[in-house]
Design a protein around this motif. Structure first.
Motif, PDB file in Angstrom:
ATOM      1  N   UNK A 127       0.832  -1.203   0.000  1.00 39.87           N
ATOM      2  CA  UNK A 127       0.000   0.000   0.000  1.00 39.87           C
ATOM      3  C   UNK A 127       0.864   1.250   0.000  1.00 39.87           C
ATOM      4  N   UNK A 128       0.274   2.377  -0.390  1.00 40.31           N
ATOM      5  CA  UNK A 128       1.019   3.631  -0.513  1.00 40.31           C
ATOM      6  C   UNK A 128       0.501   4.704   0.429  1.00 40.31           C
ATOM      7  N   UNK A 129       1.328   5.734   0.598  1.00 37.68           N
ATOM      8  CA  UNK A 129       0.923   6.912   1.362  1.00 37.68           C
ATOM      9  C   UNK A 129       0.673   6.627   2.830  1.00 37.68           C
ATOM     10  N   UNK A 130      -0.403   7.241   3.348  1.00 35.96           N
ATOM     11  CA  UNK A 130      -0.756   7.085   4.757  1.00 35.96           C
ATOM     12  C   UNK A 130      -1.571   5.826   5.023  1.00 35.96           C
ATOM     13  N   UNK A 131      -1.976   5.126   3.973  1.00 38.04           N
ATOM     14  CA  UNK A 131      -2.841   3.948   4.144  1.00 38.04           C
ATOM     15  C   UNK A 131      -2.218   2.887   5.050  1.00 38.04           C
ATOM     16  N   UNK A 132      -0.933   2.518   4.873  1.00 40.31           N
ATOM     17  CA  UNK A 132      -0.351   1.509   5.777  1.00 40.31           C
ATOM     18  C   UNK A 132      -0.393   1.931   7.245  1.00 40.31           C
ATOM     19  N   UNK A 133      -0.116   3.212   7.499  1.00 34.20           N
ATOM     20  CA  UNK A 133      -0.120   3.687   8.890  1.00 34.20           C
ATOM     21  C   UNK A 133      -1.534   3.681   9.466  1.00 34.20           C
ATOM     22  N   UNK A 134      -2.525   4.041   8.646  1.00 33.39           N
ATOM     23  CA  UNK A 134      -3.913   4.037   9.110  1.00 33.39           C
ATOM     24  C   UNK A 134      -4.377   2.636   9.466  1.00 33.39           C
ATOM     25  N   UNK A 135      -4.052   1.667   8.618  1.00 34.64           N
ATOM     26  CA  UNK A 135      -4.476   0.287   8.853  1.00 34.64           C
ATOM     27  C   UNK A 135      -3.746  -0.324  10.044  1.00 34.64           C
ATOM     28  N   UNK A 136      -2.437  -0.047  10.158  1.00 34.83           N
ATOM     29  CA  UNK A 136      -1.684  -0.636  11.262  1.00 34.83           C
ATOM     30  C   UNK A 136      -2.081  -0.002  12.594  1.00 34.83           C
ATOM     31  N   UNK A 137      -2.467   1.264  12.565  1.00 34.83           N
ATOM     32  CA  UNK A 137      -2.936   1.923  13.790  1.00 34.83           C
ATOM     33  C   UNK A 137      -4.213   1.256  14.293  1.00 34.83           C
ATOM     34  N   UNK A 138      -5.097   0.875  13.383  1.00 39.36           N
ATOM     35  CA  UNK A 138      -6.320   0.176  13.777  1.00 39.36           C
ATOM     36  C   UNK A 138      -6.007  -1.229  14.282  1.00 39.36           C
ATOM     37  N   UNK A 139      -5.019  -1.873  13.654  1.00 39.58           N
ATOM     38  CA  UNK A 139      -4.592  -3.202  14.112  1.00 39.58           C
ATOM     39  C   UNK A 139      -4.060  -3.124  15.540  1.00 39.58           C
ATOM     40  N   UNK A 140      -3.276  -2.097  15.831  1.00 40.07           N
ATOM     41  CA  UNK A 140      -2.750  -1.907  17.183  1.00 40.07           C
ATOM     42  C   UNK A 140      -3.882  -1.657  18.178  1.00 40.07           C
ATOM     43  N   UNK A 141      -4.924  -0.959  17.713  1.00 43.02           N
ATOM     44  CA  UNK A 141      -6.076  -0.682  18.576  1.00 43.02           C
ATOM     45  C   UNK A 141      -6.796  -1.972  18.949  1.00 43.02           C
ATOM     46  N   UNK A 142      -6.900  -2.887  17.999  1.00 42.69           N
ATOM     47  CA  UNK A 142      -7.524  -4.191  18.265  1.00 42.69           C
ATOM     48  C   UNK A 142      -6.713  -4.960  19.301  1.00 42.69           C
ATOM     49  N   UNK A 143      -5.386  -4.956  19.135  1.00 38.28           N
ATOM     50  CA  UNK A 143      -4.518  -5.666  20.084  1.00 38.28           C
ATOM     51  C   UNK A 143      -4.577  -5.035  21.474  1.00 38.28           C
ATOM     52  N   UNK A 144      -4.707  -3.722  21.526  1.00 37.75           N
ATOM     53  CA  UNK A 144      -4.815  -3.031  22.821  1.00 37.75           C
ATOM     54  C   UNK A 144      -6.098  -3.434  23.530  1.00 37.75           C
ATOM     55  N   UNK A 145      -7.199  -3.522  22.763  1.00 34.97           N
ATOM     56  CA  UNK A 145      -8.472  -3.953  23.345  1.00 34.97           C
ATOM     57  C   UNK A 145      -8.382  -5.402  23.828  1.00 34.97           C
ATOM     58  N   UNK A 146      -7.719  -6.244  23.038  1.00 33.75           N
ATOM     59  CA  UNK A 146      -7.561  -7.654  23.413  1.00 33.75           C
ATOM     60  C   UNK A 146      -6.712  -7.784  24.679  1.00 33.75           C
ATOM     61  N   UNK A 147      -5.721  -6.922  24.811  1.00 30.85           N
ATOM     62  CA  UNK A 147      -4.874  -6.935  26.010  1.00 30.85           C
ATOM     63  C   UNK A 147      -5.685  -6.583  27.248  1.00 30.85           C
ATOM     64  N   UNK A 148      -6.568  -5.596  27.126  1.00 35.56           N
ATOM     65  CA  UNK A 148      -7.426  -5.207  28.258  1.00 35.56           C
ATOM     66  C   UNK A 148      -8.365  -6.332  28.660  1.00 35.56           C
ATOM     67  N   UNK A 149      -8.738  -7.168  27.687  1.00 33.11           N
ATOM     68  CA  UNK A 149      -9.657  -8.266  27.967  1.00 33.11           C
ATOM     69  C   UNK A 149      -8.932  -9.520  28.457  1.00 33.11           C
ATOM     70  N   UNK A 150      -7.596  -9.462  28.531  1.00 33.29           N
ATOM     71  CA  UNK A 150      -6.839 -10.559  29.110  1.00 33.29           C
ATOM     72  C   UNK A 150      -6.203 -11.518  28.136  1.00 33.29           C
ATOM     73  N   UNK A 151      -6.269 -11.212  26.825  1.00 33.32           N
ATOM     74  CA  UNK A 151      -5.652 -12.097  25.837  1.00 33.32           C
ATOM     75  C   UNK A 151      -4.123 -12.033  25.919  1.00 33.32           C
ATOM     76  N   UNK A 152      -3.587 -10.861  26.244  1.00 33.77           N
ATOM     77  CA  UNK A 152      -2.136 -10.670  26.344  1.00 33.77           C
ATOM     78  C   UNK A 152      -1.822  -9.905  27.628  1.00 33.77           C
ATOM     79  N   UNK A 153      -0.651 -10.162  28.185  1.00 34.68           N
ATOM     80  CA  UNK A 153      -0.194  -9.360  29.325  1.00 34.68           C
ATOM     81  C   UNK A 153       0.282  -8.000  28.865  1.00 34.68           C
ATOM     82  N   UNK A 154       0.983  -7.993  27.731  1.00 36.41           N
ATOM     83  CA  UNK A 154       1.441  -6.757  27.092  1.00 36.41           C
ATOM     84  C   UNK A 154       1.081  -6.858  25.619  1.00 36.41           C
ATOM     85  N   UNK A 155       0.583  -5.780  25.047  1.00 42.07           N
ATOM     86  CA  UNK A 155       0.205  -5.805  23.640  1.00 42.07           C
ATOM     87  C   UNK A 155       1.414  -6.140  22.776  1.00 42.07           C
TER      88      UNK A 155
END
Length: 316
Positions: A140-168
């Motif tokens: 992907x080009x431009x800001x698109x990779x950063x936008x998508x990866x930022x959302x991916x990190x948000x999913x992992x952060x939510x999963x961490x709060x729910x106990x899936x991971x100790x640290x994201x």
């Protein structure tokens, strides 16, 4: 906490329904939705009764675990999705927002990156996250990779709060954009004139594209444009943009007025709530646009998005 399984006979005395009870106060008794047959008529009903009793025990155990885990860091394992892909998909479904597809696209890109249908939470490591980010940057080009990866990190952060991971797993990975931006093509003034004098295979596509070139509307807006947004003898139109949900007032160019006046001749027989342009799919419209540009001797790769860019750079 002591949970009692309370049986209740049905009115016709053929079934027994069960509820859980752990007190006499409001909210301390819930129905289980499980029943058994009082007099099983055959082997199937006897097997059903055995399975129903096992289900009751499982439900009872989960209820007790939930009560004991309140106020602690412990989360019962049954609350976790065994497949992280299912968690990701459910998170997208419940958290997607109208007009912003970054979260949905991040999931679709991750599924293209990770081809398997099963991903255990323990397999979601920093290395996997790093590989996914490299995949986004290479595709992907431009800001698109950063936008998508930022959302991916948000999913992992939510999963961490729910106990899936100790640290994201992506906590220490910075969000990166792709600086190798491919500049989109736009139309020059001479090319506008070439298109205006060249007929297209689909007149609806031709008029709609010219309309976008002189108004800056996106494909989603012009496809949904209805006559009730256009006032007779007015030099402006007012629409609510579908992507941003913001009202936008557009001053009409004389060429656009001419297109609308020509189409207004049949307005009385169509109705004000009908579409201004009867357009095909976005893919179909781009195919007509490509053939139209080719017949006008325009060698650039022009898509519908180029109309908005051409408006900002040339017409406006």
């Amino acid at each position: 906490m002591k949970v009692i399984v309370t049986p209740r006979l049905s009115r016709d005395h053929s079934k027994i329904f069960y509820s859980f009870e752990w007190g006499k106060k409001a909210g301390q008794r819930i129905a289980t939705g499980v029943f058994t047959y009082v007099h099983p008529a055959n082997t199937i009903q006897k097997k059903y009764n055995n399975e129903a009793h096992r289900l009751l025990e499982a439900k009872k155990s989960r209820l007790i675990l939930d009560a004991l885990s309140v106020g602690s860091d412990f989360t019962p394992s049954y609350r976790f999705e065994r497949n992280f892909l299912d968690y990701y998909k459910n998170y997208v479904e419940y958290n997607k927002t109208l007009g912003n597809r970054h979260l949905e696209c991040s999931y679709s890109q991750f599924r293209q990156f990770f081809r398997s249908n099963y991903l255990a939470p323990k397999e979601v490591t920093e290395e996997l996250c790093n590989k996914f980010q490299k995949y986004l940057l290479s595709h992907l080009n431009g800001e698109t990779p950063s936008n998508y990866f930022a959302k991916f990190k948000k999913v992992l952060k939510a999963a961490t709060k729910e106990g899936y991971f100790k640290i994201s797993p992506s906590q220490y990975l910075p969000v990166k954009a792709n600086k190798n931006v491919i500049r989109k093509n736009s139309l020059e003034v001479e090319e506008y004139i070439q298109l205006l004098h060249m007929p297209a295979l689909n007149k609806e596509v031709r008029d709609a594209f010219i309309f976008c070139c002189y108004t800056g509307l996106r494909w989603c807006d012009v496809k949904a444009l209805r006559w009730n947004c256009v006032k007779r003898d007015s030099i402006v139109i007012s629409i609510v943009q579908r992507k941003t949900n913001v009202e936008h007032v557009i001053t009409l160019h004389p060429i656009i007025k001419e297109i609308l006046n020509r189409r207004m001749e049949c307005l009385d027989s169509i109705g004000e709530h009908c579409l201004v342009f009867n357009l095909p799919t976005a893919n179909g419209a781009n195919k007509v646009l490509s053939a139209w540009c080719k017949s006008a001797a325009i060698e650039k790769h022009i898509t519908w998005n180029c109309a908005r860019l051409s408006f900002s750079e040339t017409v406006k």
